[in-house]
Design a protein around this motif. Structure first.
Motif, mmCIF file in Angstrom:
data_model
loop_
_atom_site.group_PDB
_atom_site.id
_atom_site.type_symbol
_atom_site.label_atom_id
_atom_site.label_comp_id
_atom_site.label_asym_id
_atom_site.label_seq_id
_atom_site.Cartn_x
_atom_site.Cartn_y
_atom_site.Cartn_z
ATOM 1 N N LYS A 134 0.850 -1.178 0.000
ATOM 2 C CA LYS A 134 0.000 0.000 0.000
ATOM 3 C C LYS A 134 0.888 1.232 0.000
ATOM 4 O O LYS A 134 1.987 1.214 0.556
ATOM 5 N N TYR A 135 0.370 2.315 -0.606
ATOM 6 C CA TYR A 135 1.154 3.534 -0.742
ATOM 7 C C TYR A 135 0.333 4.758 -0.344
ATOM 8 O O TYR A 135 -0.881 4.803 -0.522
ATOM 9 N N ALA A 136 1.047 5.760 0.119
ATOM 10 C CA ALA A 136 0.424 7.056 0.320
ATOM 11 C C ALA A 136 0.139 7.655 -1.052
ATOM 12 O O ALA A 136 0.862 7.402 -2.023
ATOM 13 N N GLN A 137 -0.884 8.468 -1.108
ATOM 14 C CA GLN A 137 -1.275 9.056 -2.387
ATOM 15 C C GLN A 137 -0.132 9.877 -2.991
ATOM 16 O O GLN A 137 0.031 9.929 -4.207
ATOM 17 N N SER A 138 0.680 10.480 -2.152
ATOM 18 C CA SER A 138 1.748 11.355 -2.629
ATOM 19 C C SER A 138 2.849 10.611 -3.377
ATOM 20 O O SER A 138 3.598 11.220 -4.144
ATOM 21 N N VAL A 139 2.945 9.290 -3.183
ATOM 22 C CA VAL A 139 4.014 8.530 -3.836
ATOM 23 C C VAL A 139 3.485 7.422 -4.738
ATOM 24 O O VAL A 139 4.261 6.764 -5.436
ATOM 25 N N GLU A 140 2.181 7.218 -4.729
ATOM 26 C CA GLU A 140 1.565 6.174 -5.553
ATOM 27 C C GLU A 140 1.964 6.331 -7.019
ATOM 28 O O GLU A 140 1.901 7.436 -7.578
ATOM 29 N N GLY A 141 2.416 5.240 -7.628
ATOM 30 C CA GLY A 141 2.809 5.276 -9.037
ATOM 31 C C GLY A 141 4.251 5.689 -9.269
ATOM 32 O O GLY A 141 4.761 5.553 -10.385
ATOM 33 N N ARG A 142 4.921 6.186 -8.238
ATOM 34 C CA ARG A 142 6.324 6.603 -8.401
ATOM 35 C C ARG A 142 7.273 5.759 -7.537
ATOM 36 O O ARG A 142 8.426 5.567 -7.907
ATOM 37 N N PHE A 143 6.797 5.311 -6.402
ATOM 38 C CA PHE A 143 7.617 4.517 -5.489
ATOM 39 C C PHE A 143 7.131 3.075 -5.497
ATOM 40 O O PHE A 143 5.920 2.818 -5.647
ATOM 41 N N THR A 144 8.067 2.148 -5.320
ATOM 42 C CA THR A 144 7.723 0.730 -5.278
ATOM 43 C C THR A 144 8.410 0.074 -4.093
ATOM 44 O O THR A 144 9.644 0.119 -3.994
ATOM 45 N N ILE A 145 7.619 -0.526 -3.232
ATOM 46 C CA ILE A 145 8.158 -1.224 -2.069
ATOM 47 C C ILE A 145 8.237 -2.715 -2.374
ATOM 48 O O ILE A 145 7.367 -3.270 -3.064
ATOM 49 N N SER A 146 9.280 -3.354 -1.890
ATOM 50 C CA SER A 146 9.430 -4.789 -2.086
ATOM 51 C C SER A 146 10.177 -5.368 -0.890
ATOM 52 O O SER A 146 10.799 -4.622 -0.125
ATOM 53 N N ARG A 147 10.129 -6.671 -0.758
ATOM 54 C CA ARG A 147 10.824 -7.314 0.352
ATOM 55 C C ARG A 147 11.312 -8.687 -0.063
ATOM 56 O O ARG A 147 10.771 -9.306 -0.983
ATOM 57 N N ASP A 148 12.332 -9.131 0.636
ATOM 58 C CA ASP A 148 12.896 -10.462 0.434
ATOM 59 C C ASP A 148 12.793 -11.173 1.778
ATOM 60 O O ASP A 148 13.583 -10.902 2.689
ATOM 61 N N ASN A 149 11.816 -12.035 1.906
ATOM 62 C CA ASN A 149 11.573 -12.652 3.208
ATOM 63 C C ASN A 149 12.728 -13.518 3.713
ATOM 64 O O ASN A 149 13.103 -13.400 4.883
ATOM 65 N N PRO A 150 13.309 -14.386 2.877
ATOM 66 C CA PRO A 150 14.417 -15.198 3.396
ATOM 67 C C PRO A 150 15.600 -14.368 3.900
ATOM 68 O O PRO A 150 16.301 -14.771 4.828
ATOM 69 N N LYS A 151 15.815 -13.206 3.290
ATOM 70 C CA LYS A 151 16.931 -12.357 3.691
ATOM 71 C C LYS A 151 16.530 -11.299 4.712
ATOM 72 O O LYS A 151 17.388 -10.555 5.187
ATOM 73 N N ASN A 152 15.245 -11.237 5.032
ATOM 74 C CA ASN A 152 14.758 -10.236 5.986
ATOM 75 C C ASN A 152 15.187 -8.830 5.600
ATOM 76 O O ASN A 152 15.732 -8.083 6.427
ATOM 77 N N ASN A 153 14.980 -8.481 4.354
ATOM 78 C CA ASN A 153 15.255 -7.115 3.975
ATOM 79 C C ASN A 153 14.132 -6.559 3.110
ATOM 80 O O ASN A 153 13.250 -7.279 2.657
ATOM 81 N N MET A 154 14.185 -5.259 2.937
ATOM 82 C CA MET A 154 13.122 -4.546 2.242
ATOM 83 C C MET A 154 13.755 -3.425 1.431
ATOM 84 O O MET A 154 14.809 -2.892 1.806
ATOM 85 N N SER A 155 13.138 -3.082 0.319
ATOM 86 C CA SER A 155 13.640 -1.990 -0.505
ATOM 87 C C SER A 155 12.520 -1.024 -0.854
ATOM 88 O O SER A 155 11.344 -1.380 -0.806
ATOM 89 N N LEU A 156 12.914 0.169 -1.193
ATOM 90 C CA LEU A 156 11.974 1.160 -1.709
ATOM 91 C C LEU A 156 12.613 1.815 -2.918
ATOM 92 O O LEU A 156 13.634 2.496 -2.794
ATOM 93 N N GLN A 157 12.036 1.576 -4.080
ATOM 94 C CA GLN A 157 12.495 2.191 -5.317
ATOM 95 C C GLN A 157 11.787 3.533 -5.480
ATOM 96 O O GLN A 157 10.549 3.580 -5.517
ATOM 97 N N LEU A 158 12.567 4.589 -5.557
ATOM 98 C CA LEU A 158 12.014 5.932 -5.681
ATOM 99 C C LEU A 158 12.267 6.423 -7.102
ATOM 100 O O LEU A 158 13.422 6.665 -7.483
ATOM 101 N N ASP A 159 11.244 6.547 -7.895
ATOM 102 C CA ASP A 159 11.359 7.040 -9.258
ATOM 103 C C ASP A 159 10.651 8.382 -9.404
ATOM 104 O O ASP A 159 9.796 8.732 -8.603
ATOM 105 N N LEU A 160 11.017 9.089 -10.443
ATOM 106 C CA LEU A 160 10.394 10.388 -10.735
ATOM 107 C C LEU A 160 10.382 11.278 -9.491
ATOM 108 O O LEU A 160 9.358 11.850 -9.120
ATOM 109 N N LEU A 161 11.531 11.379 -8.866
ATOM 110 C CA LEU A 161 11.633 12.131 -7.620
ATOM 111 C C LEU A 161 11.254 13.594 -7.810
ATOM 112 O O LEU A 161 11.502 14.192 -8.868
#
Length: 122
Positions: A58-85
């Motif tokens: 889920k995303y806040a309206q201010s970043v919807e369509g520009r940011f992408t959150i993802s996670r890698d469960n086995p590695k216990n990490n998470m990323s946030l791709q910030l595009d069109l800053l």
């Protein structure tokens, strides 16, 4: 000792991209939902994206369509791709996670990373 380490912030120009990472270290039983918050200068910290263990994002309206959150469960990490800053994306980005540290615990706890600064110039 559970810790969250956020990284990837830096200087960018409007329209550029950045990728933030958050690593959970320490012995944990289960990492439940994970999230990114942002605190812009002079403003309160706000939730901008979160993701469940099964990958529902889920995303806040201010970043919807520009940011992408993802996670890698086995590695216990998470990323946030910030595009069109945009300059209004400037702020300190914090990662957070709801973690069940030990199966003997009666509840999970929220842990926070230290924050990583993103500065976007026009």
């Amino acid at each position: 000792h559970v810790q969250l380490q956020a990284s990837g912030g830096g200087l960018a120009q409007a329209g550029d991209s950045l990728r933030l990472s958050c690593i959970v270290s320490g012995s944990v039983f289960s990492v439940n939902f994970m999230a990114w918050y942002r605190q812009a200068p002079g403003k309160q910290r706000e939730l901008i994206a979160d993701i469940t263990r099964t990958g529902i994002a889920k995303y806040a309206q201010s970043v919807e369509g520009r940011f992408t959150i993802s996670r890698d469960n086995p590695k216990n990490n998470m990323s946030l791709q910030l595009d069109l800053l945009k300059p209004e994306d400037t702020g300190i980005y914090y990662c957070a996670a709801d973690i069940w540290v030990d199966p003997a615990d009666t509840s999970s706890k929220i842990f926070w990373g230290q924050g990583t600064l993103v500065t976007v110039s026009s």
